[in-house]
Design a protein around this motif. Structure first.
Motif, PDB file in Angstrom:
ATOM      1  N   LEU A 355      34.260  57.297  49.918  1.00  0.00           N
ATOM      2  CA  LEU A 355      34.394  56.373  48.788  1.00  0.00           C
ATOM      3  C   LEU A 355      34.333  54.917  49.246  1.00  0.00           C
ATOM      4  O   LEU A 355      33.979  54.036  48.456  1.00  0.00           O
ATOM      5  N   TYR A 356      34.680  54.656  50.501  1.00  0.00           N
ATOM      6  CA  TYR A 356      34.486  53.301  51.026  1.00  0.00           C
ATOM      7  C   TYR A 356      33.013  52.920  50.952  1.00  0.00           C
ATOM      8  O   TYR A 356      32.659  51.809  50.553  1.00  0.00           O
ATOM      9  N   ASP A 357      32.149  53.869  51.310  1.00  0.00           N
ATOM     10  CA  ASP A 357      30.709  53.606  51.323  1.00  0.00           C
ATOM     11  C   ASP A 357      30.090  53.613  49.925  1.00  0.00           C
ATOM     12  O   ASP A 357      29.157  52.854  49.657  1.00  0.00           O
ATOM     13  N   THR A 358      30.608  54.473  49.045  1.00  0.00           N
ATOM     14  CA  THR A 358      29.952  54.658  47.751  1.00  0.00           C
ATOM     15  C   THR A 358      30.635  53.939  46.591  1.00  0.00           C
ATOM     16  O   THR A 358      30.036  53.793  45.528  1.00  0.00           O
ATOM     17  N   VAL A 359      31.891  53.510  46.793  1.00  0.00           N
ATOM     18  CA  VAL A 359      32.603  52.779  45.729  1.00  0.00           C
ATOM     19  C   VAL A 359      32.996  51.379  46.194  1.00  0.00           C
ATOM     20  O   VAL A 359      32.684  50.391  45.534  1.00  0.00           O
ATOM     21  N   TRP A 360      33.676  51.296  47.359  1.00  0.00           N
ATOM     22  CA  TRP A 360      34.105  49.957  47.773  1.00  0.00           C
ATOM     23  C   TRP A 360      32.916  49.033  48.023  1.00  0.00           C
ATOM     24  O   TRP A 360      32.821  47.962  47.422  1.00  0.00           O
ATOM     25  N   LEU A 361      32.036  49.434  48.906  1.00  0.00           N
ATOM     26  CA  LEU A 361      30.968  48.522  49.331  1.00  0.00           C
ATOM     27  C   LEU A 361      30.012  48.139  48.191  1.00  0.00           C
ATOM     28  O   LEU A 361      29.756  46.949  47.983  1.00  0.00           O
ATOM     29  N   PRO A 362      29.488  49.108  47.405  1.00  0.00           N
ATOM     30  CA  PRO A 362      28.530  48.704  46.372  1.00  0.00           C
ATOM     31  C   PRO A 362      29.146  48.204  45.072  1.00  0.00           C
ATOM     32  O   PRO A 362      28.500  47.468  44.323  1.00  0.00           O
ATOM     33  N   VAL A 363      30.393  48.582  44.777  1.00  0.00           N
ATOM     34  CA  VAL A 363      30.963  48.281  43.459  1.00  0.00           C
ATOM     35  C   VAL A 363      32.091  47.248  43.538  1.00  0.00           C
ATOM     36  O   VAL A 363      32.071  46.233  42.832  1.00  0.00           O
ATOM     37  N   ILE A 364      33.077  47.512  44.394  1.00  0.00           N
ATOM     38  CA  ILE A 364      34.239  46.630  44.454  1.00  0.00           C
ATOM     39  C   ILE A 364      33.959  45.393  45.299  1.00  0.00           C
ATOM     40  O   ILE A 364      34.320  44.271  44.917  1.00  0.00           O
ATOM     41  N   GLN A 365      33.307  45.589  46.427  1.00  0.00           N
ATOM     42  CA  GLN A 365      33.072  44.458  47.331  1.00  0.00           C
ATOM     43  C   GLN A 365      32.401  43.261  46.657  1.00  0.00           C
ATOM     44  O   GLN A 365      32.826  42.115  46.858  1.00  0.00           O
ATOM     45  N   PRO A 366      31.358  43.462  45.840  1.00  0.00           N
ATOM     46  CA  PRO A 366      30.742  42.295  45.191  1.00  0.00           C
ATOM     47  C   PRO A 366      31.677  41.548  44.245  1.00  0.00           C
ATOM     48  O   PRO A 366      31.394  40.394  43.883  1.00  0.00           O
ATOM     49  N   LYS A 367      32.783  42.187  43.856  1.00  0.00           N
ATOM     50  CA  LYS A 367      33.723  41.562  42.929  1.00  0.00           C
ATOM     51  C   LYS A 367      34.917  40.917  43.637  1.00  0.00           C
ATOM     52  O   LYS A 367      35.767  40.314  42.976  1.00  0.00           O
ATOM     53  N   VAL A 368      34.989  41.056  44.972  1.00  0.00           N
ATOM     54  CA  VAL A 368      36.007  40.319  45.711  1.00  0.00           C
ATOM     55  C   VAL A 368      35.637  38.836  45.630  1.00  0.00           C
ATOM     56  O   VAL A 368      34.552  38.447  46.061  1.00  0.00           O
ATOM     57  N   PRO A 369      36.503  38.013  45.057  1.00  0.00           N
ATOM     58  CA  PRO A 369      36.139  36.601  44.906  1.00  0.00           C
ATOM     59  C   PRO A 369      35.761  35.964  46.243  1.00  0.00           C
ATOM     60  O   PRO A 369      36.368  36.238  47.276  1.00  0.00           O
ATOM     61  N   LYS A 370      34.753  35.110  46.190  1.00  0.00           N
ATOM     62  CA  LYS A 370      34.317  34.425  47.412  1.00  0.00           C
ATOM     63  C   LYS A 370      35.393  33.486  47.927  1.00  0.00           C
ATOM     64  O   LYS A 370      35.449  33.185  49.119  1.00  0.00           O
ATOM     65  N   GLN A 371      36.243  33.019  47.028  1.00  0.00           N
ATOM     66  CA  GLN A 371      37.349  32.160  47.426  1.00  0.00           C
ATOM     67  C   GLN A 371      38.665  32.794  46.988  1.00  0.00           C
ATOM     68  O   GLN A 371      38.837  33.144  45.818  1.00  0.00           O
ATOM     69  N   LEU A 372      39.548  32.954  47.953  1.00  0.00           N
ATOM     70  CA  LEU A 372      40.873  33.502  47.721  1.00  0.00           C
ATOM     71  C   LEU A 372      41.888  32.611  48.417  1.00  0.00           C
ATOM     72  O   LEU A 372      41.530  31.719  49.174  1.00  0.00           O
ATOM     73  N   GLN A 373      43.159  32.875  48.157  1.00  0.00           N
ATOM     74  CA  GLN A 373      44.204  32.112  48.833  1.00  0.00           C
ATOM     75  C   GLN A 373      44.436  32.705  50.221  1.00  0.00           C
ATOM     76  O   GLN A 373      44.715  33.896  50.363  1.00  0.00           O
ATOM     77  N   TRP A 374      44.358  31.881  51.244  1.00  0.00           N
ATOM     78  CA  TRP A 374      44.549  32.339  52.615  1.00  0.00           C
ATOM     79  C   TRP A 374      45.732  31.685  53.305  1.00  0.00           C
ATOM     80  O   TRP A 374      46.069  32.040  54.436  1.00  0.00           O
ATOM     81  N   SER A 375      46.348  30.723  52.668  1.00  0.00           N
ATOM     82  CA  SER A 375      47.500  30.074  53.289  1.00  0.00           C
ATOM     83  C   SER A 375      48.491  29.680  52.217  1.00  0.00           C
ATOM     84  O   SER A 375      48.155  29.585  51.033  1.00  0.00           O
ATOM     85  N   GLY A 376      49.730  29.468  52.644  1.00  0.00           N
ATOM     86  CA  GLY A 376      50.774  29.073  51.718  1.00  0.00           C
ATOM     87  C   GLY A 376      51.445  30.263  51.075  1.00  0.00           C
ATOM     88  O   GLY A 376      51.005  31.414  51.205  1.00  0.00           O
ATOM     89  N   PRO A 377      52.538  30.023  50.383  1.00  0.00           N
ATOM     90  CA  PRO A 377      53.306  31.115  49.786  1.00  0.00           C
ATOM     91  C   PRO A 377      52.580  31.781  48.630  1.00  0.00           C
ATOM     92  O   PRO A 377      51.874  31.122  47.857  1.00  0.00           O
ATOM     93  N   ALA A 378      52.755  33.090  48.511  1.00  0.00           N
ATOM     94  CA  ALA A 378      52.298  33.793  47.318  1.00  0.00           C
ATOM     95  C   ALA A 378      53.214  33.412  46.161  1.00  0.00           C
ATOM     96  O   ALA A 378      54.437  33.469  46.284  1.00  0.00           O
ATOM     97  N   THR A 379      52.623  33.015  45.044  1.00  0.00           N
ATOM     98  CA  THR A 379      53.397  32.647  43.860  1.00  0.00           C
ATOM     99  C   THR A 379      52.667  33.090  42.608  1.00  0.00           C
ATOM    100  O   THR A 379      51.476  33.416  42.647  1.00  0.00           O
ATOM    101  N   VAL A 380      53.382  33.047  41.488  1.00  0.00           N
ATOM    102  CA  VAL A 380      52.756  33.384  40.219  1.00  0.00           C
ATOM    103  C   VAL A 380      51.698  32.357  39.825  1.00  0.00           C
ATOM    104  O   VAL A 380      50.850  32.636  38.971  1.00  0.00           O
ATOM    105  N   SER A 381      51.731  31.204  40.438  1.00  0.00           N
ATOM    106  CA  SER A 381      50.748  30.166  40.143  1.00  0.00           C
ATOM    107  C   SER A 381      49.580  30.161  41.115  1.00  0.00           C
ATOM    108  O   SER A 381      48.649  29.365  40.960  1.00  0.00           O
ATOM    109  N   GLY A 382      49.612  31.044  42.107  1.00  0.00           N
ATOM    110  CA  GLY A 382      48.579  31.018  43.124  1.00  0.00           C
ATOM    111  C   GLY A 382      48.696  29.790  43.990  1.00  0.00           C
ATOM    112  O   GLY A 382      49.721  29.106  44.012  1.00  0.00           O
ATOM    113  N   GLY A 383      47.642  29.493  44.723  1.00  0.00           N
ATOM    114  CA  GLY A 383      47.644  28.335  45.600  1.00  0.00           C
ATOM    115  C   GLY A 383      46.219  27.883  45.849  1.00  0.00           C
ATOM    116  O   GLY A 383      45.293  28.261  45.131  1.00  0.00           O
ATOM    117  N   LYS A 384      46.037  27.061  46.872  1.00  0.00           N
ATOM    118  CA  LYS A 384      44.701  26.599  47.208  1.00  0.00           C
ATOM    119  C   LYS A 384      43.860  27.779  47.685  1.00  0.00           C
ATOM    120  O   LYS A 384      44.314  28.603  48.457  1.00  0.00           O
TER     121      LYS A 384
END
Length: 389
Positions: A355-384
């Protein structure tokens, strides 16, 4: 001025994104709850269990692929309360320190080595003392009519201790419980509030995510009359206002994630809980969802991920499921066929793609946002947000 690739990446990671709603995206790591199931429902089966033999938490190589190649920044890591708090101790602030150390090593690898975020996931269905036939075995925590049941205060104590131990790690998110079900919603609220109180009393400021009743299903959030999760979950009081809602949503006929066919569109079935979140100014994670590799499922999964991205009440998600102990078995959506899991490198029973090959890579992976939060505290407001370098 000429910038190196590393410098450009570092600069981009500092840029805010006004359009971001999904700050955290990744996969649930399921294997820490393994090794206790009993065909004869025998209490005590697999406890305490052998780490690395009966159960494990993560594969570091799998985490490496998910972060470095797939650019995922969130992992929900399951554990069992009966291993963290052995039955001889009872539920509470006294831990099996060897077990805790194994778990902390996994969380530290995710958050400190890979710089991603981790959700602590007691995978207990709001039950304690007998996981041999999960999700139905064990005593409901806080049930005063069951002499074997752990108390609401004990549930608050275990979370107070976990919070104290992870308070200095801003990338740790406290997922209070996996899929409570078949219990009074008033008791669920009392247990969740005790956990929030214990966490904040410890001094921890970390983001908390709280589940609803009825398996925390988004489709049923407003159903069930007076017992509906919508009548209770907004009453949680967090003095730091850093608590989000934890939702699960599968796309098959009974919302179980057990079937190959997808028949339940997320946009339709999440409409009521989305409106409820907006009404109460709340944010949410969907920490379990999934579908098979059939054409209809891949379309519905893609639509669901778009739905979350387009509704700013949703700030994070983890797909179900990866984990080092699944082997060729499937955690989701295959009518028990062995198609493998979302674990990188896993294979189906016939040696074919997982399922990694047939669901994650072709279906879910393209929907992983190109920009995510990589530093700072996790909060309900998100971060940079920015790109993973």
């Amino acid at each position: 001025m000429k910038f190196t690739g590393a410098a450009l990446c570092a600069a981009a990671a500092l840029l805010p994104s006004a359009s971001a709603t999904i700050y955290y995206a990744g996969v649930a790591e399921s294997s820490g709850e393994f090794g206790v199931w009993s065909a004869t429902s025998t209490p005590g089966t697999g406890l305490p269990g052998r780490f690395g033999v009966d159960y494990s938490f993560i594969s570091t190589s799998g985490i490496d692929v998910m972060v470095d190649q797939n650019k995922a920044n969130l992992f929900r890591v399951a554990f069992l309360l009966e291993r963290m708090c052995p039955l001889s101790y009872g539920l509470g602030a006294k831990f099996n320190e060897t077990h805790f150390d194994y778990y902390k090593q996994a969380i530290d690898y995710i958050t400190k080595t890979k710089k991603a975020y981790a959700i602590l996931d007691p995978h207990n269905y709001m039950r304690y003392n007998d996981p041999s036939s999960q999700p139905f075995s064990g005593s409901v925590i806080g049930n005063t009519t069951d002499p074997k049941a752990a108390t609401t205060a004990q549930f608050g104590a275990v979370w107070g201790e976990l919070a104290k131990r992870f308070a200095d790690n801003e990338k740790v998110i406290f997922g209070l419980m996996n899929e409570p079900h078949d219990m009074p919603s008033s008791l669920l609220l009392a247990n969740l509030q005790a956990a929030v109180d214990g966490i904040r009393k410890s001094g921890a400021k970390n983001l908390i995510i709280a589940p609803g009743n009825s398996w925390t299903g988004g489709h049923s959030w407003t159903q069930g009359g007076s017992e509906a999760s919508s009548n209770w979950l907004y009453k949680i009081v967090d003095p730091l206002n850093n608590t989000a809602i934890d939702i699960h949503e599968y796309l098959d006929q009974d919302y179980s994630g057990g079937h190959l066919a997808c028949t339940q569109p997320a946009a339709t079935n999440l409409a009521a809980v989305t409106a409820w979140l907006e009404e109460h100014n709340l944010k949410a994670f969907i920490t379990e969802f999934g579908g098979s590799n059939t054409t209809n499922c891949t379309t519905m999964l893609s639509d669901m991920l778009d739905y979350m991205a387009n509704n700013d009440v949703y700030i994070g998600w983890t797909a179900w499921a990866a984990g080092p102990f699944w082997g060729t078995a499937s955690p989701c959506c295959t009518d028990s066929a062995q198609f493998g899991s979302l674990e990188p490198g896993s294979k189906a029973a016939n040696g074919g793609p997982s399922l990694y090959d047939t669901v994650w890579l072709p279906v879910i992976q393209p929907k992983v946002p190109k920009q995510l939060q990589w530093s700072g505290p996790a909060t309900v407001s998100g971060g940079k947000v920015g790109k993973k370098c």
